[in-house]
Design an enzyme around this catalytic site. Structure first.
Site, short mmCIF file in Angstrom:
data_model
loop_
_atom_site.label_atom_id
_atom_site.label_comp_id
_atom_site.label_asym_id
_atom_site.label_seq_id
_atom_site.Cartn_x
_atom_site.Cartn_y
_atom_site.Cartn_z
N GLN A 1 31.77 -61.08 31.05
CA GLN A 1 31.54 -60.19 30.53
C GLN A 1 29.96 -60.99 30.31
OE1 GLN A 1 33.20 -58.39 28.13
NE2 GLN A 1 32.12 -57.16 27.33
N PHE A 2 28.85 -59.80 30.89
CA PHE A 2 27.97 -60.61 31.29
C PHE A 2 26.75 -59.59 29.24
CE2 PHE A 2 27.08 -55.52 32.33
CZ PHE A 2 26.54 -55.59 32.13
N THR A 3 27.91 -58.53 29.18
CA THR A 3 27.58 -58.10 27.40
C THR A 3 27.04 -59.63 26.81
OG1 THR A 3 28.83 -57.32 27.17
CG2 THR A 3 27.29 -56.20 28.49
#
Length: 147
Positions: free
Chosen positions: A80-82
């Site tokens: 989950q890069f966010t």
């Protein structure tokens, strides 16, 4: 590394209508974000923390909280890069703190490998794919873990 950890009673992730990862019953759904200075050592540290942190209620009155390792509870680990998004300025978040795929993907894979080496049952999402995550949050119970 940063992880949003949700105690769940079942969770799954689908890509293009296909279930690519699923856990049934009590476990953890873990969203993992990687930043630029993260290392394999931090991935191993996060795995140990996820396996041993006591997030489950005691099975009987007077007992102590339990961990995935105590229960043999599975984990669903999803990149989950966010988690490293920054929306403090303007109306659009920036992703500058998120590590690029060539850095992040192997480190998320390392978290999974380290968990499995500890004896965990681990299901995963698919790195970089548009995923649909479904879960039943048990509590609700959500914590942020950073290493």
């Amino acid at each position: 590394m940063r992880a949003v950890v949700q105690r769940v009673d079942g969770a799954s992730v689908t890509v293009d209508g296909e279930t690519v990862g699923e856990i049934n019953g009590r476990g953890l759904c873990v969203l993992v974000g990687v930043t630029h200075e993260d290392t394999k050592e931090k991935a191993a540290q996060l795995a140990r923390k996820l396996w041993s942190v006591r997030l489950f209620e005691p099975e009987h009155d007077g007992g102590s909280e339990q961990s995935c390792s105590d229960l043999g509870a599975p984990l669903l680990v999803i990149s989950q890069f966010t988690l490293y998004g920054d929306a403090r300025k303007g109306r659009r978040p920036t992703w500058n703190a998120a590590a690029p795929r060539p850095v992040a993907e192997p480190l998320v894979d390392e978290v999974v490998a380290q968990l499995r080496a500890l004896g965990a049952e681990v299901a995963t999402g698919r790195f970089g794919a548009p995923m649909k995550v479904a879960l039943t949050n048990d509590g609700p119970f959500t914590v942020l873990v950073e290493v």
